[in-house]
Design a protein around this motif. Structure first.
Motif, PDB file in Angstrom:
ATOM      1  N   LEU A 112       0.849  -1.184   0.000  1.00 45.33           N
ATOM      2  CA  LEU A 112       0.000   0.000   0.000  1.00 45.33           C
ATOM      3  C   LEU A 112       0.887   1.236   0.000  1.00 45.33           C
ATOM      4  O   LEU A 112       1.861   1.314   0.757  1.00 45.33           O
ATOM      5  CB  LEU A 112      -0.904   0.012   1.233  1.00 45.33           C
ATOM      6  N   ASN A 148      -1.137   6.692   0.218  1.00 39.66           N
ATOM      7  CA  ASN A 148      -2.567   6.990   0.163  1.00 39.66           C
ATOM      8  C   ASN A 148      -3.430   5.771   0.470  1.00 39.66           C
ATOM      9  O   ASN A 148      -4.661   5.850   0.427  1.00 39.66           O
ATOM     10  CB  ASN A 148      -2.939   7.530  -1.223  1.00 39.66           C
ATOM     11  N   ASP A 151      -3.441   3.051  -1.390  1.00 39.79           N
ATOM     12  CA  ASP A 151      -3.791   2.366  -2.638  1.00 39.79           C
ATOM     13  C   ASP A 151      -2.828   1.210  -2.898  1.00 39.79           C
ATOM     14  O   ASP A 151      -1.628   1.303  -2.587  1.00 39.79           O
ATOM     15  CB  ASP A 151      -3.731   3.344  -3.819  1.00 39.79           C
TER      16      ASP A 151
END
Length: 308
Positions: free
Chosen positions: A262, A265, A267
């Motif tokens: 990840l 952010n 993501d």
């Protein structure tokens, strides 16, 4: 072992940065060839097919060969006539010229691609998928020869054959071409010609729609369409910066043995995200164009407007 989707097929021509605009110019108007090169299009396509009347085909072929006898500052492709309708003569005449590539119209059979490669060795070929049978055989065309460097979709002829220009019908066909190109490890196909030359707002909206569906660039028939097309298919600076940062972070993490993680952010960053980032860089003509899959398989006026 399953190949990575970011690795192109062995032996294919490896395209450089994506071509955003393919400007058609009639082959029987040689006085426009040089002007077309100066219009700012990423590539020029000398059209020996739809834009030229039957009685002027030979003159158009001779003009294209003469123009391509020397190098040009931008890629210059030629759309030849269909095989069996003068295409063989076009391809044979282009041998020894500095043509950047050839668009093969109304392709339906991989044997047509093979024959084109035999007649014009070592030159990138782009089958134009613009008939129902061509759509059905899109993947076979994409993999028909190592010289195939891309596919292109032509909707005008297909719409006439189907008796329908309904967007949903043509979208369904275009997606088949999009999927076939991806499955064959080829670049994203360009959109076909937008017929409303003066409708630049409509052109922009249609380009955005095509971009969101996975297509890249488009054929154009007038210099006025170039700037609009480029504005849609040129990645924004912030997207390029974000893609470059992602690629650099992945390379650093790869050196440490990391696979997916990840980012700041939250993501997910993995192989799929990396492919998307490299596609942005490729479209921008930057670093992504040099990090493609290893071993990739790779103007206006006069006559009937080109359809793809």
């Amino acid at each position: 072992m399953k190949s990575s989707p970011d690795v192109a097929r062995p032996g294919r021509p490896c395209p450089g940065p994506g071509i955003r605009s393919w400007l058609y110019v009639p082959g029987d108007r040689p006085e426009r060839f040089g002007k077309a090169l100066g219009c700012g299009a990423d590539a020029v396509v000398i059209d020996l097919e739809d834009a030229v009347s039957p009685v002027r085909k030979a003159d158009a072929r001779e003009a294209a060969v003469a123009f391509l006898g020397v190098g040009q500052p931008r890629p210059v492709y030629v759309r030849v006539n269909p095989l069996g309708q003068g295409g063989e003569e076009d391809l044979a005449a282009l041998r020894g010229t500095r043509v950047s590539g050839v668009r093969l119209p109304k392709c339906e059979d991989p044997a047509q691609v093979t024959e084109a490669a035999r007649l014009l060795p070592d030159v990138p070929l782009v089958p134009l998928v613009e008939t129902a049978l061509g759509v059905e055989r899109a993947y076979a065309l994409a993999t028909g020869d190592a010289q195939v460097s891309g596919l292109a979709f032509g909707k005008a002829d297909l719409a006439a054959e189907l008796g329908s220009s309904h967007p949903e019908v043509l979208d369904a066909a275009s997606y088949r071409v999009l999927l076939a190109a991806a499955a064959a490890g080829l670049p994203r196909p360009p959109m076909s010609v937008y017929p409303g030359v003066r409708d630049l707002d409509g052109l922009a909206l249609d380009c955005v729609r095509g971009r969101e569906r996975g297509f890249f660039g488009r054929s154009v028939v007038h210099p006025a369409q170039i700037a609009v097309t480029h504005s849609v298919f040129t990645p924004r600076a912030r997207d390029v910066d974000a893609a470059r940062r992602l690629v650099e972070s992945v390379e650093r993490a790869g050196a440490n043995g990391s696979g997916a993680w990840l980012d700041e952010n939250g993501d997910l960053v993995d192989a799929a995200a990396l492919r998307q980032a490299r596609a942005v860089l490729d479209a921008a003509g930057g670093e992504g164009a040099r990090t493609r899959r290893p071993g990739a398989r790779g103007a206006a006026g006069g006559g009937r407007p080109p359809s793809s």
